[in-house]
Design a protein around this motif. Structure first.
Motif, mmCIF file in Angstrom:
data_model
loop_
_atom_site.group_PDB
_atom_site.id
_atom_site.type_symbol
_atom_site.label_atom_id
_atom_site.label_comp_id
_atom_site.label_asym_id
_atom_site.label_seq_id
_atom_site.Cartn_x
_atom_site.Cartn_y
_atom_site.Cartn_z
ATOM 1 N N GLY A 1 0.891 -1.117 0.018
ATOM 2 C CA GLY A 1 0.111 -0.112 0.076
ATOM 3 C C GLY A 1 0.768 1.368 -0.123
ATOM 4 O O GLY A 1 0.265 2.301 0.217
ATOM 5 N N TYR A 2 2.217 1.260 -0.411
ATOM 6 C CA TYR A 2 2.912 2.447 -0.256
ATOM 7 C C TYR A 2 2.693 3.295 -1.478
ATOM 8 O O TYR A 2 2.361 2.855 -2.756
ATOM 9 C CB TYR A 2 4.512 2.086 -0.428
ATOM 10 N N TYR A 3 2.617 4.678 -1.154
ATOM 11 C CA TYR A 3 2.373 5.571 -2.259
ATOM 12 C C TYR A 3 3.641 6.673 -2.156
ATOM 13 O O TYR A 3 3.944 7.195 -1.046
ATOM 14 C CB TYR A 3 1.014 6.222 -2.306
ATOM 15 N N SER A 4 3.723 7.175 -3.418
ATOM 16 C CA SER A 4 4.644 8.456 -3.338
ATOM 17 C C SER A 4 4.177 9.207 -4.576
ATOM 18 O O SER A 4 4.058 8.890 -5.491
ATOM 19 C CB SER A 4 6.146 7.911 -3.679
ATOM 20 N N VAL A 5 4.029 10.542 -4.155
ATOM 21 C CA VAL A 5 3.399 11.441 -4.827
ATOM 22 C C VAL A 5 4.397 12.765 -4.959
ATOM 23 O O VAL A 5 4.829 13.195 -3.813
ATOM 24 C CB VAL A 5 1.873 12.018 -4.244
ATOM 25 N N TRP A 6 4.414 13.207 -6.015
ATOM 26 C CA TRP A 6 5.430 14.686 -6.222
ATOM 27 C C TRP A 6 4.535 15.662 -6.742
ATOM 28 O O TRP A 6 3.705 15.262 -7.628
ATOM 29 C CB TRP A 6 6.433 14.404 -7.068
ATOM 30 N N LEU A 7 4.434 17.013 -6.200
ATOM 31 C CA LEU A 7 3.826 17.960 -6.748
ATOM 32 C C LEU A 7 4.834 19.105 -7.108
ATOM 33 O O LEU A 7 5.542 19.519 -6.060
ATOM 34 C CB LEU A 7 2.797 18.712 -5.667
ATOM 35 N N ASP A 8 5.019 19.463 -8.234
ATOM 36 C CA ASP A 8 6.107 20.309 -8.843
ATOM 37 C C ASP A 8 5.282 21.684 -9.350
ATOM 38 O O ASP A 8 4.506 21.577 -10.198
ATOM 39 C CB ASP A 8 6.863 19.871 -10.014
ATOM 40 N N GLY A 9 5.443 22.599 -8.480
ATOM 41 C CA GLY A 9 5.054 24.153 -9.093
ATOM 42 C C GLY A 9 3.946 24.662 -7.951
ATOM 43 O O GLY A 9 3.349 25.550 -8.186
ATOM 44 N N VAL A 10 3.872 24.085 -6.945
ATOM 45 C CA VAL A 10 2.759 24.209 -6.102
ATOM 46 C C VAL A 10 3.516 25.073 -4.766
ATOM 47 O O VAL A 10 4.503 24.867 -4.417
ATOM 48 C CB VAL A 10 1.942 23.240 -5.286
ATOM 49 N N ASP A 11 2.578 25.864 -4.110
ATOM 50 C CA ASP A 11 3.137 26.578 -3.126
ATOM 51 C C ASP A 11 3.073 25.994 -1.690
ATOM 52 O O ASP A 11 3.892 25.985 -0.661
ATOM 53 C CB ASP A 11 2.259 27.980 -2.916
ATOM 54 N N SER A 12 2.105 25.070 -1.237
ATOM 55 C CA SER A 12 2.004 24.287 -0.393
ATOM 56 C C SER A 12 1.130 23.085 -0.672
ATOM 57 O O SER A 12 0.301 22.960 -1.400
ATOM 58 C CB SER A 12 1.260 25.017 1.022
ATOM 59 N N ALA A 13 1.245 21.946 0.090
ATOM 60 C CA ALA A 13 0.650 20.587 -0.038
ATOM 61 C C ALA A 13 0.765 19.935 1.275
ATOM 62 O O ALA A 13 1.373 19.977 2.149
ATOM 63 C CB ALA A 13 1.255 20.073 -1.102
ATOM 64 N N ARG A 14 -0.372 19.174 1.533
ATOM 65 C CA ARG A 14 -0.570 18.059 2.678
ATOM 66 C C ARG A 14 -1.695 17.163 2.462
ATOM 67 O O ARG A 14 -2.579 17.724 1.807
ATOM 68 C CB ARG A 14 -0.834 19.032 4.057
ATOM 69 N N VAL A 15 -1.395 16.318 3.107
ATOM 70 C CA VAL A 15 -2.284 14.857 3.011
ATOM 71 C C VAL A 15 -3.404 15.477 3.925
ATOM 72 O O VAL A 15 -2.989 15.751 5.229
ATOM 73 C CB VAL A 15 -1.716 13.446 3.365
ATOM 74 N N VAL A 16 -4.524 15.553 3.687
ATOM 75 C CA VAL A 16 -5.770 15.573 4.655
ATOM 76 C C VAL A 16 -6.491 14.428 4.814
ATOM 77 O O VAL A 16 -6.859 13.648 4.382
ATOM 78 C CB VAL A 16 -6.733 16.794 4.246
#
Length: 188
Positions: free
Chosen positions: A149-164
């Protein structure tokens, strides 16, 4: 004249530095337990952008589950969905990873969801849920016989991010029904 050119040069330089420094490359990772799980990632963009990328790189040729990514605006309206797109960052992605390259996204707040294949979005609004919402949860290792169940996500070009943490769909339905009953009771 030289002073005006210097001021213009400094203004352009500071604007370009602000634009570059406000956008980040953010990496989020974690575990999902069941094939019915959906990870919700809230992110924001301070200004309109013309170069935005999101991608998963956790499939790792079958070591982990096959991810589906969906993009929503802040009110939960569907923007797009990606199942297999290993071309957003081919250096780290493998065949069943997902992702987006967007040429434009307006400043604002957004939601990126990550789910297991084939738990696609059920409609054009996040509140409509996902295909597996009515299924009994099965541990992801049983759903994907060779994956975790491992996930890895990249967000490029955003100012902030969080898992909710999102309440389960069933909990949202129960809360909605409770609200309707209380509303009717209050009217009487």
């Amino acid at each position: 004249m030289k002073q005006k050119l210097l001021i213009i040069f400094i203004a352009i330089l500071s604007l370009s530095m602000t634009a570059k420094s406000s956008a980040n490359l953010i990496h989020l990772e974690g575990e999902i337990e069941y094939q019915t799980d959906v990870v919700h990632i809230s992110f924001s963009i301070a200004q309109d952008t013309s170069d935005l990328r999101f991608w998963t790189d956790s499939f790792m040729n079958g070591l982990n589950f096959d991810p589906i990514a969906a993009l929503w605006d802040s009110s939960g309206v569907y923007i797009g969905q990606s199942d297999d797109n290993p071309f957003v960052n081919p250096e780290t992605q493998t065949v069943y990873d997902s992702g987006f390259s967007l040429s434009f996204l307006a400043a604002g707040d957004y939601i990126l969801t990550i789910a297991s294949y084939s738990n696609f979005a059920s409609g054009s609004h996040l509140s409509e849920g996902f295909r597996y919402d009515s299924l009994d949860p099965v541990p992801i290792e049983q759903h994907w016989t060779r994956g975790t169940g491992y996930y890895s996500v990249w967000l490029d070009g955003v100012d902030s991010a969080r898992v909710v943490s999102e309440p389960s769909t069933m909990m949202m339905v129960l809360l909605g029904l409770t609200g309707l009953v209380l509303r009717r009771f209050k009217r009487r």
